[in-house]
Design an enzyme around this catalytic site. Structure first.
Site, PDB file in Angstrom:
ATOM      1  N   ASP A  31       0.859  -1.188   0.000  1.00  0.00           N
ATOM      2  CA  ASP A  31       0.000   0.000   0.000  1.00  0.00           C
ATOM      3  C   ASP A  31       0.889   1.230   0.000  1.00  0.00           C
ATOM      4  O   ASP A  31       1.921   1.252   0.679  1.00  0.00           O
ATOM      5  CB  ASP A  31      -0.895   0.000   1.260  1.00  0.00           C
ATOM      6  CG  ASP A  31      -2.123   0.887   1.124  1.00  0.00           C
ATOM      7  OD1 ASP A  31      -1.950   2.085   0.816  1.00  0.00           O
ATOM      8  OD2 ASP A  31      -3.247   0.393   1.343  1.00  0.00           O
ATOM      9  N   GLY A  36      -4.926   5.072   2.662  1.00  0.00           N
ATOM     10  CA  GLY A  36      -4.963   4.123   3.768  1.00  0.00           C
ATOM     11  C   GLY A  36      -4.134   4.604   4.947  1.00  0.00           C
ATOM     12  O   GLY A  36      -3.599   5.720   4.949  1.00  0.00           O
ATOM     13  N   ILE A  52       1.457   0.033  -6.487  1.00  0.00           N
ATOM     14  CA  ILE A  52       1.241  -1.122  -7.362  1.00  0.00           C
ATOM     15  C   ILE A  52       1.680  -0.820  -8.782  1.00  0.00           C
ATOM     16  O   ILE A  52       1.750  -1.727  -9.614  1.00  0.00           O
ATOM     17  CB  ILE A  52      -0.235  -1.576  -7.359  1.00  0.00           C
ATOM     18  CG1 ILE A  52      -1.158  -0.430  -7.834  1.00  0.00           C
ATOM     19  CG2 ILE A  52      -0.631  -2.116  -5.995  1.00  0.00           C
ATOM     20  CD1 ILE A  52      -2.573  -0.866  -8.130  1.00  0.00           C
ATOM     21  N   SER A 117     -16.727  -3.088  -8.516  1.00  0.00           N
ATOM     22  CA  SER A 117     -17.711  -2.145  -7.989  1.00  0.00           C
ATOM     23  C   SER A 117     -19.020  -2.277  -8.744  1.00  0.00           C
ATOM     24  O   SER A 117     -19.036  -2.574  -9.950  1.00  0.00           O
ATOM     25  CB  SER A 117     -17.194  -0.716  -8.146  1.00  0.00           C
ATOM     26  OG  SER A 117     -18.202   0.231  -7.845  1.00  0.00           O
ATOM     27  N   TYR A 141     -14.479   6.269 -12.889  1.00  0.00           N
ATOM     28  CA  TYR A 141     -14.231   5.233 -11.885  1.00  0.00           C
ATOM     29  C   TYR A 141     -14.910   3.925 -12.284  1.00  0.00           C
ATOM     30  O   TYR A 141     -14.284   2.862 -12.298  1.00  0.00           O
ATOM     31  CB  TYR A 141     -14.730   5.691 -10.513  1.00  0.00           C
ATOM     32  CG  TYR A 141     -14.744   4.571  -9.491  1.00  0.00           C
ATOM     33  CD1 TYR A 141     -13.547   4.092  -8.960  1.00  0.00           C
ATOM     34  CD2 TYR A 141     -15.929   3.995  -9.071  1.00  0.00           C
ATOM     35  CE1 TYR A 141     -13.547   3.060  -8.034  1.00  0.00           C
ATOM     36  CE2 TYR A 141     -15.942   2.958  -8.150  1.00  0.00           C
ATOM     37  CZ  TYR A 141     -14.745   2.499  -7.635  1.00  0.00           C
ATOM     38  OH  TYR A 141     -14.752   1.465  -6.732  1.00  0.00           O
ATOM     39  N   LYS A 145     -13.107   0.289 -13.386  1.00  0.00           N
ATOM     40  CA  LYS A 145     -13.352  -1.004 -12.748  1.00  0.00           C
ATOM     41  C   LYS A 145     -13.792  -2.046 -13.776  1.00  0.00           C
ATOM     42  O   LYS A 145     -13.390  -3.214 -13.713  1.00  0.00           O
ATOM     43  CB  LYS A 145     -14.401  -0.859 -11.648  1.00  0.00           C
ATOM     44  CG  LYS A 145     -13.878  -0.215 -10.376  1.00  0.00           C
ATOM     45  CD  LYS A 145     -12.815  -1.084  -9.735  1.00  0.00           C
ATOM     46  CE  LYS A 145     -12.349  -0.541  -8.403  1.00  0.00           C
ATOM     47  NZ  LYS A 145     -11.339  -1.422  -7.771  1.00  0.00           N
TER      48      LYS A 145
END
Length: 325
Positions: A31, A36, A52, A117, A141, A145
């Site tokens: 992460d 987060g 990532i 999602s 978004y 996904k």
């Protein structure tokens, strides 16, 4: 053997990390903590700070921790903001997923559970969303996904005849709420529960955006599902993949019935003991009356259940937020 959780320092990811550990599937977290919190990661769980988008880092982490699978949550998750930051959204969510898949191929890892999602459906005009409904995402978004699902499926097809075929499934869900651990809470500035909690803590009056929708009480109806139930479904999906059991390409983690914003406000007042009458603000453009998904396939294959009442969803979320100070 371990499972790499991308985005494992986030609200949902941290719950999945705990659920994996309880199930004996050793979690490892990667992460960049852009949204987060390192404090959300349980003591003793290996943590790699990084993005990532760094393929070498992801592949090295997979190898060093002898990973057998990935639960891929990391990404930019703000649908509304994605409209003004489409390039960033695509970089994080589409390129990020491509990089994770490439790193998995490099490291010989063949199982992935993708956190997708219900935004892939856009604003469907049916009362109950099923997995086979046409995908018409209405934001970058949601598009990102859906493309992530396509990338994973394409890699599955490309490797199907190889010695290491990619096994995969995607889990689609709407609004995740509550807390399964008093040290982990939703810190998103865009989600209903934390918005309402913060306003109450600041002594302000929460708002409802529109009360003239075609619903029983005039307010939007949506899926609201407890984060611990979401985490449990991810673990079962991982277990099925590692066992070589059949899975669907995608599952809705839906509530079947939904809850209205008014019902949530009433529950918040009831549970917190703070008596308030929400202000009524104008509708938000494009908000449909009702979007609720079925969870029948997930109930069949992933032991998907709604184990928490509305009051329990509110209480666990509120207690965790207050515990944070």
């Amino acid at each position: 053997m371990s499972w790499l959780v991308t985005g494992g320092a986030g609200y949902i990811g941290a719950h999945i990390v705990r659920a994996l550990a309880e199930a004996g599937l050793d979690p490892v977290v990667i992460d960049d903590v852009s949204s987060g919190h390192e404090s959300f990661i349980p003591e003793g769980v290996p943590f790699v700070r990084g993005t990532i988008l760094d393929q070498d880092l992801v592949a090295r982490t997979l190898r060093e921790h002898d990973a057998e699978g990935v639960i891929h949550l990391a990404g930019f998750k703000y649908a509304g903001v994605s409209v003004t930051r489409p390039l960033h959204t695509y970089e994080q969510n589409v390129e990020g997923t491509r990089v994770v898949l490439a790193a998995m191929a490099d490291a010989g890892v063949t199982n992935i559970v993708f956190s997708s999602s219900a935004a892939v459906y856009g604003t469907p005009d049916v009362p109950l969303v099923t997995e086979d409904l046409p995908k018409r995402p209405s934001s970058p978004y949601g598009e990102s996904k859906l493309i992530g699902e396509w990338l994973i499926a394409a890699q599955g097809v490309a490797t199907a005849a190889s010695d290491a075929p990619l096994r995969h499934t995607a889990l689609r869900y709407f609004n995740v709420v509550g807390s399964g651990d008093p040290s982990v809470y939703d810190t998103s500035p865009h989600n209903l529960f934390p918005i309402v909690f913060e306003m109450l803590i600041e002594g302000k009056t929460p708002r409802i955006n529109g009360d003239d929708y075609d619903t029983p009480d005039g307010t939007n109806v949506r899926d609201y599902v407890h984060v611990a139930d979401i985490a449990a479904a991810h673990v079962v999906a991982a277990q099925r993949l590692r066992a070589g059991e059949s899975v669907e390409p995608a599952y809705n983690l839906g509530s079947q019935n939904g809850l209205s914003v008014r019902e949530i406000m009433d529950a918040v007042a009831r549970v917190t003991g703070i008596d308030f009458t929400p202000e009524i603000a104008p509708r938000r453009a494009g908000d449909p009356d009702r979007i609720v998904a079925t969870g029948e396939l997930a109930a069949r294959d992933l032991d998907w259940q709604m184990r928490y009442s509305l009051d329990e969803m509110v209480r666990t979320g509120w207690d965790a937020r207050r515990n944070a100070g």
